[in-house]
Design an enzyme around this catalytic site. Structure first.
Site, PDB file in Angstrom:
ATOM      1  N   GLU A 218      15.255  29.418  48.548  1.00 27.17           N
ATOM      2  CA  GLU A 218      16.104  28.615  47.685  1.00 27.17           C
ATOM      3  C   GLU A 218      17.188  27.848  48.430  1.00 27.17           C
ATOM      4  OE1 GLU A 218      16.995  32.830  46.136  1.00 27.17           O
ATOM      5  OE2 GLU A 218      18.185  31.409  44.987  1.00 27.17           O
ATOM      6  N   SER A 272      24.956  31.130  38.637  1.00 26.72           N
ATOM      7  CA  SER A 272      25.492  32.295  37.928  1.00 26.72           C
ATOM      8  C   SER A 272      26.554  32.930  38.807  1.00 26.72           C
ATOM      9  CB  SER A 272      24.382  33.308  37.666  1.00 26.72           C
ATOM     10  OG  SER A 272      23.370  32.723  36.915  1.00 26.72           O
ATOM     11  N   SER A 275      27.211  30.748  46.063  1.00 31.38           N
ATOM     12  CA  SER A 275      26.882  30.891  47.479  1.00 31.38           C
ATOM     13  C   SER A 275      27.622  29.828  48.260  1.00 31.38           C
ATOM     14  CB  SER A 275      25.381  30.692  47.724  1.00 31.38           C
ATOM     15  OG  SER A 275      24.704  31.894  47.553  1.00 31.38           O
ATOM     16  N   ARG A 287      24.574  31.076  55.677  1.00 30.46           N
ATOM     17  CA  ARG A 287      25.295  31.443  54.464  1.00 30.46           C
ATOM     18  C   ARG A 287      26.575  32.142  54.912  1.00 30.46           C
ATOM     19  NH1 ARG A 287      25.952  35.467  50.729  1.00 30.46           N
ATOM     20  NH2 ARG A 287      26.082  34.745  48.582  1.00 30.46           N
TER      21      ARG A 287
END
Lengths: 408, 773
Positions: A218, A272, A275, A287
């Site tokens: 993703e 939701s 990141s 990340r």
């Protein structure tokens, strides 16, 4: 948190475009090779944090499995990869992002269909195209964001429009059932999907819809999508924008931002959860962190506090409320500015801090609560993003170092 | 933000009975001499600070006028003892619920004799709310002090003056509290104060600190949002709900997003992807407990994450957490610790403070007392007058709560002299005085607590006997017994109550309790008698030693040191013998000693060293009065002096058991000098220096020594440290690493400890160490 990729339509631009962009710009080594390299680099930068047994803490530093893994028998998936490489995909072209709250579906509607093609087009394909493009709502929860539609795109040699459709993740079973009803599997299409749901619903797609998913990482998709969407622009305008004078209601204005030389950049993906990625180049990122206080928290708390049932409703309430009745401001404590620390009186000292008082609890409206929730969550994301940007102050240099390591 | 959840406050007990009778004389102690007040009023708790003086009886020793007196007469004591009144300074801190504020102010007004006081320093959010009440009740002018400034001043003060102030909280270990050794340099650190909101302050020096950031998501958010979600009004009840809840029904977890695939993907499915992510469904009901738990996680994680980001940005690894969100609540300490570990990947440690709740009051007090310059003094926690950690936590002490409400006390004594590190410590930041951590070692804890319980009768008896002329000695001794007994029971249940539990802390607590009831020196008479006997033996002992050859003499000197050390009223096995057989002589003691090889025996190495060049200067920590110091230490000192080594003899500033005090050592040295030309000339030429340690403990903390001693040690270039006795060389400092040669010697006068060390009663420790080059 991992679910940064789950998208609530908070940011309506540049987000939902998880179109499988590599069709447009084939990588020299083919998708697999390049991804593997990316994964290697990423694994070295973002090591797994120690996670205790207790079920808490937001899901920071989630490591993704090998991106682009295919389900089903190896031979079958290899065949599909081969076919992907050799020739242009058969229609229909879909991109699917199954988040924790919302499913985002991107559909490319070819507008250059020749008469010959039209004739060859099987009935099920035609019906899908008609169904998707002639409606703006599907069932009771599916919505096509018409205002986001990108017109007259050229994608992989075909001209057409890109449609953005969303529906709640809890309606995923109905969507799969529809795929089965419309005999989707007969189209021999590759269904590319990303987001946690690509894993969660993989088996359902297979057993109910007779569809094999091509699961994609993703965060890879996110960055590709952003870069692609920015490159095509928004129907002639810029996709990326910012607000000037954000604190001043009168002077505040939305201005385009040029993403020509974007790196390094910090990408804060608010689904939701949230990141935060540091991106050094189109295929080099890590990340940095994430937070579980995201869109899902805003919506979830609004549901509990106001009884609202849709995200739009929550946002709409928030737009009418007054958070200063709910929050305790610096001036509520110090009577004015707190000069010792240079804090202005209007700054929020304690989110929901006034709600410890019974009288004040009784004096606030649902709209005020929705507003305070929105302010709480957005301020917090802003604060964490700012800290990450400061801490990543050297990330340009780090990016340069990583480039060095790439040189054979 | 700074403030502590003040104003609105559906906080404290609307429902509580405000007329509850306080035991105020137990709480506001020494009020009649109180002269300087400060108050910190938070959202639910009030903290009052005041300075007072305490009158103590102290035993003073004084030489007789020597003119014409024949000191050789058998029954004459070598010096006289007089009991005098001494005034010492003490800081009192009292914490109570805001509900009681009026009752408390009334009590203070009624008992405040001192009229010099005109002003009261006030801080905390409630300082505004209660300003008029305070001014009206106490007729004092309220001076408002900045909240953060007070907090930081208070924080610096406790970090500097209270050993084991900071601790880490570890959920699954026993005990959950891990106390930290005080770093000699407390700066820089990050203070994260979680009040209504969160303030993050970087503290660089005593006066320099900077608000580096903050967050509006703090204790007020937990409380306010929690009240909305659960209809539960009180903060403590919300926490209680949270501790019973399951957040997984409310939060969207990674496994909710990924399905079962998180396992094959190597993801931890339990991680929270989105706080309250599952509550985004209309008409679904959630339990109060679950929502409270989810909220607690959300806020703790968020604060932990921000704290880590700030710590990283400012390159700080010491992060202290405070504020009412933390205050004594295991559940929030747990979630914050978890979050910090998670986000910093273990690089940052979340630290909490035992006296966190008092920081504001301490700081405000210090602001008001600036003219007295309290920071120039060293202070010590008085274990007798302080409630332990978590004393008012209903989970831990339900009975105590009933007894004293939620009152919590801290008392700090101003020490006569400032303290400093022994400059010879190899690494002051990692020095731990205590050999065994009884919080850790349950078996040892059980033994020692029982041992101290069993010895209590004897201590009481001795205390009464030491004051034959006093009419209320028996009554006071009984109060002492009860007080110390209660402390021991508290420590059985909460070994962490006063920091790391050690034999030293048990001994010190006993001394503090004895002082509290005016038994300043129960052994003064015993010491006097023993000193008299020993002084008479001194010439004979010296003659015997001088008759020996060099090598024989060295062993005899060491044996003498060890034999002298058998005389120790502190050790139960010995006090039994002494009590029944007062004629127990020096020679008999020698025969009790273990034969060589000793339990720990590096005598050979020591002898070899003595054949080399003399030491420049030896620092000797003496142990007991009487035979030990006179027949053991002084001959040893004399030998060193003869070798050309200077000697600093350090004795306790105040009395503890039968340990020789500085004042006694002065008299003893004077008497010995009269008999011995070596000691005489050394004293005169300042090659033998008598110093005080700054301590009144039977143990020895080398990180808190009299500053004058520390300076002298550096000036004289001490290159040998001799530590003698079980309390100083075994219970403490057994593992202390020094930068110079050291000699640790003791006789194990406790059979349990001896067995544990692999020996028997009266086993000998002779540990000579040379630091690695």
């Amino acid at each position: 948190m991992g679910a940064g990729r789950l998208g609530v339509p908070m940011e309506r631009h540049g987000r939902a475009a998880d179109t499988y962009a590599s069709a447009g710009e084939p990588a020299p080594e083919g998708p697999d090779g390049r991804r593997r390299e990316l994964l290697r680099r990423r694994a070295s930068s973002a090591s797994e944090p120690p996670v205790g047994s207790s079920a808490s803490a937001s899901a920071e530093g989630i490591r993704r499995n090998r991106p682009g893994s295919y389900s089903g028998a190896p031979s079958a998936s290899r065949q599909r990869v081969e076919s992907l490489r050799k020739k242009r995909q058969l229609f229909p072209w879909f991109g699917l992002d199954i988040g924790g709250t919302l499913v985002k579906l991107v559909y490319f509607e070819p507008k250059d269909i020749t008469a010959e093609e039209e004739e060859e087009e099987v009935e099920s394909l035609k019906s899908i195209r008609k169904y998707l493009t002639s409606n703006v709502a599907y069932g009771s929860t599916g919505i096509r964001d018409v205002h986001l539609e990108l017109k007259d795109l050229t994608l992989c040699g075909r001209k057409g429009n890109l449609h953005f459709i969303r529906f709640p993740t809890h309606d995923m079973p109905a969507f799969i059932q529809m795929g089965r009803d419309k005999n989707f599997s007969s189209l021999h299409t590759v269904f590319c999907a990303t987001g946690g749901g690509a894993y969660k619903f993989e088996q359902d797609f297979l057993t109910i819809g007779d569809l094999q998913l091509c699961k994609l990482d993703e965060l890879d998709c996110l960055i590709k999508g952003i870069l692609y969407i920015d490159s095509v622009g928004f129907n002639g305008r810029s996709q990326c924008y910012y607000f000037e004078n954000p604190a001043d209601a009168e002077k505040c204005q939305k201005l385009p931002f040029d993403l020509k030389n974007p790196y390094p950049l910090l990408l804060v993906n608010i689904g939701s959860g949230v990141s935060i990625l540091a991106v050094y180049s189109k295929d080099n990122y890590k990340r940095v962190t994430g937070t579980s206080l995201g869109g899902g928290t805003f919506f979830g708390l609004c549901c509990l506090l106001t009884g609202c049932s849709t995200f739009e409703e929550a946002l709409e309430m928030a737009s009418r409320g007054d958070s200063t009745k709910v929050d305790k401001l610096v001036r509520d404590i110090y009577g004015g500015d707190y000069e010792r620390f240079g804090l202005p009186g209007w700054a929020v000292a304690s989110s929901f801090g006034n709600m410890i008082s019974k009288e004040k609890r009784e004096a606030v409206s649902k709209e005020d609560l929705a507003r305070a929730t929105l302010i709480t969550i957005t301020n917090n994301i802003g604060s964490i993003a700012r800290m990450c940007a400061l801490n990543e102050g050297y990330f340009g240099a780090v990016g340069a170092l990583l480039e060095l390591l790439k040189i054979p | 933000m700074a403030e502590c959840g003040a104003s609105g406050s559906g906080s404290s007990g609307d429902s509580l009975d405000k007329s509850i009778t306080l035991p105020p004389d137990e709480i506001f102690r020494n009020l009649e001499n109180a002269k300087r007040f400060a108050i910190d009023i938070g959202g639910s708790l009030t903290k009052l600070a005041y300075y007072s003086t305490v009158q103590h009886k102290v035993a003073r020793v004084r030489s007789f006028e020597s003119s014409g007196r024949d000191t050789e007469q058998d029954h004459e004591p070598p010096y006289e003892i007089s009991v005098q009144e001494e005034v010492t300074a003490r800081l009192h801190f009292v914490k109570f619920e805001n509900t009681y504020i009026e009752a408390c102010l009334d009590f203070i007004k009624d008992h405040l004799v001192n009229t010099e006081t005109k002003v009261i320093q006030a801080t905390g959010g409630g300082a505004y709310k209660f300003k008029d009440l305070i001014e009206e009740k106490l007729r004092l002018k309220v001076d408002k002090e900045d909240v953060m400034t007070c907090l930081i001043k208070g924080c610096n003060f406790v970090l500097r003056n209270i050993p084991h102030e900071a601790f880490a909280y570890q959920k699954d270990s026993d005990p959950e509290f891990r106390f930290q050794t005080n770093h000699p340099d407390i700066f820089p650190y990050l203070l994260v104060n979680i009040g209504s909101g969160v303030s993050i302050v970087k503290v660089e020096t005593e006066d320099r600190f900077e608000w580096v950031g903050g967050s509006s998501i703090g204790g007020g958010t937990f409380w306010g949002l929690g009240a909305l979600l659960t209809k539960t009004k009180k903060f403590d009840e919300l926490l209680h709900l949270a501790s019973k809840g399951q957040h997984t029904s409310v939060d969207m977890l990674v496994q909710d997003v990924y399905g079962g695939a998180h396992q094959t993907l190597g993801l931890s499915g339990d991680l929270i992807a989105s706080s309250f992510g599952k509550s985004a469904a209309a008409d679904k009901e959630f339990s109060k407990e679950d929502m409270a738990k989810s909220l607690l996680h959300m806020i703790s994680n968020d604060i932990g994450q921000l704290a880590c980001l700030y710590a990283k940005l400012h390159c700080l690894d010491r992060v202290y957490f405070g504020g009412f969100f933390i205050r004594g609540h295991p559940v929030t300490m747990r979630t914050i610790t978890y979050s910090i570990n998670f986000f910093s990947k273990g690089e940052v440690q979340a630290l909490f403070l035992r006296h966190e709740g008092y920081l504001g009051a301490i700081g405000a007090f210090l602001k008001g007392a600036e003219q007295d310059n309290p920071n120039q003094y060293s202070w010590g926690e008085n274990y007798a007058g302080s409630s332990g950690l978590m004393s008012s936590s209903p989970e831990l002490c339900p009975t105590q709560r009933v007894r004293s409400g939620t009152f919590d006390l801290l008392e700090m004594d101003r020490l006569e002299r400032p303290l400093a590190n022994l400059p010879l410590l190899l690494d002051p930041s990692s020095y731990v005085p205590d050999t065994v951590d009884l919080t850790d070692d349950a078996l040892a804890r059980k033994y020692w607590l029982t041992c101290f319980e069993e010895a209590l009768d004897g201590v009481v008896k001795r205390a009464v006997a030491s004051q034959p002329g006093s009419v209320d000695a028996a009554e006071r001794a009984e109060k002492f017994r009860q007080k110390y007994w209660r402390k021991l029971q508290t420590l059985r249940h909460q070994p962490f109550a006063y920091g790391t539990l050690t034999v030293r802390s048990l001994l010190d607590t006993r001394e503090h309790c004895l002082n509290e009831f005016n038994f300043p020196d129960p052994y003064s008479k015993v010491k006097q008698k023993e000193n008299g006997v020993a002084l008479k033996c001194f010439p004979r002992v010296i003659r015997c030693l001088d008759a020996l050859g060099w090598e024989e003499r060295q062993l005899a000197l060491v044996k003498g040191l060890l034999a002298g050390n058998v005389f120790d009223w502190g050790a139960k096995a010995v006090s039994d013998v002494l009590e029944s057989d007062p004629q127990f002589g020096f020679e008999e003691a020698k025969s009790k000693l273990q034969e060589r090889p000793w339990l720990v025996d590096s005598y050979g190495k020591w002898l070899q060293r003595l054949k080399g060049p003399p030491h420049k200067c030896a620092l000797i920590f003496a142990d007991n009065s009487g035979i030990d110091v006179i027949l053991g230490v002084f001959p040893f000192v004399r030998e060193l002096l003869s070798r050309g080594t200077e000697v600093i003899l350090a004795c306790n500033s105040g009395p503890a058991l039968n340990d020789v005090t500085y004042c006694e050592s002065l008299i003893v040295a004077e008497r010995i000098a009269a008999m011995d030309p070596v000691v005489h000339s050394a004293l005169k030429e300042e090659r033998l220096l008598l110093m005080q340690t700054g301590s009144s403990s039977p143990c020895l903390d080398l990180s808190r020594l009299d500053k004058g001693l520390a300076v002298l040690v550096r000036e004289r270039g001490a290159d040998l440290v001799v530590i003698e006795g079980m309390g100083r060389a075994v219970h403490t400092n057994y593992y202390a690493a020094l930068r110079c040669e050291s000699l640790k010697l003791a006789v194990i006068k406790n059979s349990w400890l001896a067995e544990r060390l692999g020996g028997r009663l009266f086993s000998v420790i002779f540990k000579y160490e040379v630091p690695a080059e």
